[in-house]
Scaffold this active site. Structure first.
Site, PDB file in Angstrom:
ATOM      1  N   ARG A  52       1.012  -1.475  -0.197  1.00 25.98           N
ATOM      2  CA  ARG A  52      -0.307   0.218   0.466  1.00 25.98           C
ATOM      3  C   ARG A  52       1.149   1.484  -0.235  1.00 25.98           C
ATOM      4  O   ARG A  52       0.485   2.152  -1.040  1.00 25.98           O
ATOM      5  CB  ARG A  52      -0.981   0.331   1.478  1.00 25.98           C
ATOM      6  N   ASP A  79      -2.473  -0.532  12.656  1.00 26.04           N
ATOM      7  CA  ASP A  79      -2.225   0.422  11.943  1.00 26.04           C
ATOM      8  C   ASP A  79      -3.764   1.353  12.457  1.00 26.04           C
ATOM      9  O   ASP A  79      -3.595   2.463  11.782  1.00 26.04           O
ATOM     10  CB  ASP A  79      -2.991  -0.555  10.138  1.00 26.04           C
ATOM     11  N   TRP A 116      -0.910  -2.578   8.564  1.00 24.42           N
ATOM     12  CA  TRP A 116      -1.235  -2.108   7.042  1.00 24.42           C
ATOM     13  C   TRP A 116      -1.050  -0.741   7.049  1.00 24.42           C
ATOM     14  O   TRP A 116      -1.331   0.174   7.456  1.00 24.42           O
ATOM     15  CB  TRP A 116      -2.587  -2.942   7.157  1.00 24.42           C
ATOM     16  N   GLU A 125      -9.644 -12.682   2.296  1.00 22.43           N
ATOM     17  CA  GLU A 125     -10.469 -11.176   1.167  1.00 22.43           C
ATOM     18  C   GLU A 125     -11.068 -11.545  -0.053  1.00 22.43           C
ATOM     19  O   GLU A 125     -11.052 -10.605  -1.074  1.00 22.43           O
ATOM     20  CB  GLU A 125     -10.019 -10.201   1.613  1.00 22.43           C
ATOM     21  N   TRP A 167      -6.442 -14.107  12.249  1.00 22.09           N
ATOM     22  CA  TRP A 167      -7.272 -12.753  11.551  1.00 22.09           C
ATOM     23  C   TRP A 167      -8.278 -11.505  12.283  1.00 22.09           C
ATOM     24  O   TRP A 167      -8.427 -10.982  12.658  1.00 22.09           O
ATOM     25  CB  TRP A 167      -6.603 -11.827  10.735  1.00 22.09           C
TER      26      TRP A 167
END
Length: 767
Positions: free
Chosen positions: A172, A444, A481, A349, A415
């Site tokens: 990211r 994060d 993240w 995901e 998670w």
């Protein structure tokens, strides 16, 4: 008079105990704390005449070099070699009687230091303990010492868990090799041993794959996205949120952000980590989160090409042999590059619905006896695991790999906090599990005053497992993240110092939060020298929204004596030129203060905004026929904010406090709630309330909004005050959860006391 004397004596004894604890923490400020430390009188003094005795051969040559480097940074020169133990020597000894790879012993007397370890890893852990007992100048200050004094002690130590990890997402937002080395240094100092490197995602491919050069030639770069824009907006008031200019290029008339690591750079980083006994575990995330790859190689998806769906991007296709050819070619290079026995596949995901619209999926599933898309993903994961095994590697996947079935040899990284059964199911199935629940181990999430304690109180082994099953929980890690972490300074701020709490949980596993907190204060100067932009200790003694009745003083204790608290009243952020807050600042009237603590070097901590307004005491309500508890109205569906909740819920119930009972069955789905009743305060006073929520919540008392913590966000605490007369007052908490793991907690403080849980007996509701 006797009672008064006893009270005074008790206070004096408590003061002496506290002084002794502070002195011990200052003398042995080690994190994580050793399993056994027996203090001894005196200290061992290292000078340029001290000799270092190392066993013949190369067993501990790397570790001896690390020790010498520390001493040279402190004294200006390394120690001469010795040949035998004696007075004035540091002796490294191989002790095969120790049980574990990371076990070590330290015997520090006024005459000698003896370090025992079975392996180089154990020796390195011992040296990190010595490092923390040394003055901070050994970390590389310009001032050289004439001696290095180490307090005497006998230490026997070993880790409670074998997996003590940190994860960093470089997709990211990208981070330099130099920063990754700094990150590894911090991990090593606190005996963390696994570095999970998230190398690919939708936003960028960060590792060179020679067979597919477009992955980094084009897939490593992007135009500004909505996360970049959000960071740029925050950078207007917080320079740590500025995007690193070194990762921005201009090409073909476009401004692009990104970067990647060559395989040569990665080999160097792996060697650097290995010398510090940190293992780098690569993650190449698939079948989902593959937009950066599919854009350059469109054949990877079932339909050809990629786009964002309702939640996630188009995944690669598990029904094409060309997909597996690509994946195996990529992982062949990854397996050859990374010596770790583990490769992380990701597999989280995944928008599996896109597979259902591919013409060949039904035929493929029928041919392979696959009943649904969950089993189709399982097919992909199991096939990749066999390939990993053929390369001598073990597969790790996020806990979604349990869906559709998983082989007992795959390792599961848990998670999803809202699926508490996942690690239990995995352990009972015989899968090794690494705990990384979003709450509290997603670093994060913006830290607040509770963040360190939440991590420190984390228990890796979930309830519901037998002692034998619990052994399949091999440890934990925290994940960073980086959607909203655009700079290296911001990354430091987000993970330090709460990583130290996780280090102690996983190494020591002995709850001593007060002792840990005192020892943490001794660590900050070392981190300053290491140029770690850690989050400074919280200031206390106020809330965000404050009220006053008559003359009120603001008295804030400094976290450490050398800090200076500065303030402004014009809405601007405090700077080193702002006035120092007086010890007893008198609130002049309705006002908004901004305050921050500054270190001597000018670096400041959190900037707090304190709003003050005058208020009279709210009178109590006269009502009878109440019983203990609160009424709960529950709302199905997604609500963006508490103000959108309807008057009547879809179901009702009663609770003892501001909590959401598991029996409401909200597991992972969005919902809303209103908790309503009366609070019976025992005295007339100004009450401070602290409301923690994930996602949003507001607190109302006597119809006044006391705390506003609305909107969808990660666990976050907001605070406010209200002046109440003794007796009953209407109370209401509105709460919304957007889906996933939720948090809701209400605490209070009165008259400067400790912050604590709201007593159940204070809460009452009509029968």
């Amino acid at each position: 008079m006797l009672k008064k004397s006893a009270l005074v004596l008790g206070v004096l004894l408590l003061f002496k105990v506290t002084q002794a604890q502070d002195a011990a923490s200052s003398r042995y400020g080690i994190i994580p704390y050793p399993q056994q430390l027996v203090p001894q009188a005196g200290e061992f003094v290292i000078t340029t005449k001290t000799k270092l005795v190392v066993p013949a051969g190369k067993t501990f040559s790397n570790e001896a070099a690390q020790l010498q480097a520390l001493i040279k940074q402190g004294l200006g020169q390394a120690l001469p070699a010795g040949t035998k133990a004696g007075a004035g020597t540091i002796v490294l000894t191989q002790d095969d009687q120790l049980a574990g790879e990371e076990d070590y012993t330290l015997q520090i007397s006024t005459q000698q230091i003896q370090v025992g370890a079975k392996t180089p890893t154990g020796m390195f852990r011992a040296i990190q303990t010595l490092r923390q007992l040394m003055p901070v100048a050994v970390e590389g200050t310009t001032t050289k010492l004439t001696k290095i004094a180490i307090p005497a002690a006998n230490i026997t130590d070993h880790p409670a868990y074998g997996w003590r990890g940190m994860h960093l997402d470089v997709s990211r937002h990208f981070f330099s090799i130099d920063y990754l080395k700094k990150f590894i240094n911090v991990l090593a100092l606190y005996k963390m041993n696994k570095f999970h490197l998230h190398l690919t995602d939708d936003q960028g491919w960060r590792i060179e794959i020679k067979k597919y050069p477009l992955l980094t030639e084009r897939g490593a770069w992007r135009e500004w996205n909505n996360q970049d824009s959000a960071c740029m907006e925050k950078a207007k008031t917080n320079p740590d949120m500025a995007i690193d200019a070194s990762h921005i290029i201009h090409k073909d008339g476009k401004t692009l952000y990104g970067g990647f690591y060559t395989q040569a750079q990665m080999k160097d980083l792996i060697a650097y980590a290995a010398a510090r006994h940190v293992e780098i575990i690569p993650e190449i995330d698939m079948p989902g989160h593959m937009m950066a790859a599919i854009r350059e190689y469109p054949f990877l998806s079932c339909q050809g090409g990629v786009k964002w769906g309702k939640l996630f991007t188009t995944p690669i296709c598990p029904c094409k042999e060309t997909t597996f050819e690509f994946a195996e070619n990529v992982f062949t290079e990854i397996a050859a590059l990374f010596p770790s026995q583990y490769i992380h596949l990701g597999a989280d995901e995944v928008d599996k619905s896109t597979w259902e619209h591919f013409d060949g999926v039904q035929e493929f599933m029928k041919e392979h006896h696959i009943k649904d898309v969950d089993e189709l993903q399982s097919y992909f994961v199991k096939r990749m695991e066999k390939f990993f095994n053929s390369k001598g590697k073990k597969l790790i996947g996020w806990d979604e790999i349990l869906e559709g079935g998983v082989s007992p040899t795959a390792m599961v990284m848990y998670w999803r906090s809202w699926v508490p059964s996942a690690p239990i199911h995995a352990a009972k199935n015989g899968n090794y599990v690494i705990m990384t629940p979003g709450n509290p181990l997603y670093f994060d999430g913006i830290p607040d005053r509770n963040s360190i304690a939440n991590v420190y109180n984390f228990e890796p082994v979930p309830k519901g497992l037998t002692a034998a099953e619990g052994k399949f929980i091999i440890g934990a890690q925290a994940n960073i993240w980086t959607e909203m972490i655009p700079s290296e300074k911001r990354a430091d701020f987000m993970y330090m110092p709460r990583m130290t709490a996780l280090a102690e949980v996983l190494w020591t596993h002995q709850a001593d939060f007060d002792g840990y907190s005192r020892r943490l204060m001794t660590q900050y100067k070392r981190l300053d020298v290491m140029k770690v932009n850690y989050r400074m200790p919280d200031l206390d003694g106020f809330t965000e929204e404050n009220v006053f009745v008559g003359k009120t003083k603001l008295n804030i204790a400094k976290p450490s004596p050398e800090m200076i608290i500065r303030y402004t009243t014009d809405g601007t952020a405090p700077t080193v030129k702002s006035p120092e807050l007086p010890a007893d600042y008198i609130i002049p009237g309705k006002i908004s203060l901004r305050i921050a603590a500054f270190k001597p070097n000018g670096v400041h901590g959190e900037i707090y905004t304190l709003n003050y307004k005058p208020q009279t005491f709210f009178k109590p309500t006269e009502i009878s026929g109440l019983q203990q508890g609160l009424k709960l109205d529950y709302f199905n569906g997604a609500y963006k904010g508490v103000t959108t909740l309807k008057e009547a819920g879809d179901s009702t119930g009663f609770v003892n406090n501001v909590i959401m009972p598991d029996s409401m069955g909200h597991g992972g789905k969005p919902f809303g709630a209103i908790l309503k009743g009366y609070i019976n305060v025992p005295e007339t006073a100004i009450y401070s309330f602290f409301l923690t929520a994930d996602d949003g919540a507001n607190l109302y008392i006597d119809g006044e909004k006391v705390v506003d913590n609305d909107g969808w966000h990660a666990p976050l605490q907001k605070s406010g005050q209200i002046a109440l007369q003794k007796g009953l007052h209407p109370i209401e908490v509105k709460f919304v959860e957007g889906g996933g793991g939720y948090t809701l907690k209400l605490e209070y403080r009165v008259n400067g006391g400790k912050i604590g849980r709201l007593p159940d007996e204070w809460l009452q509701v009509a029968k």
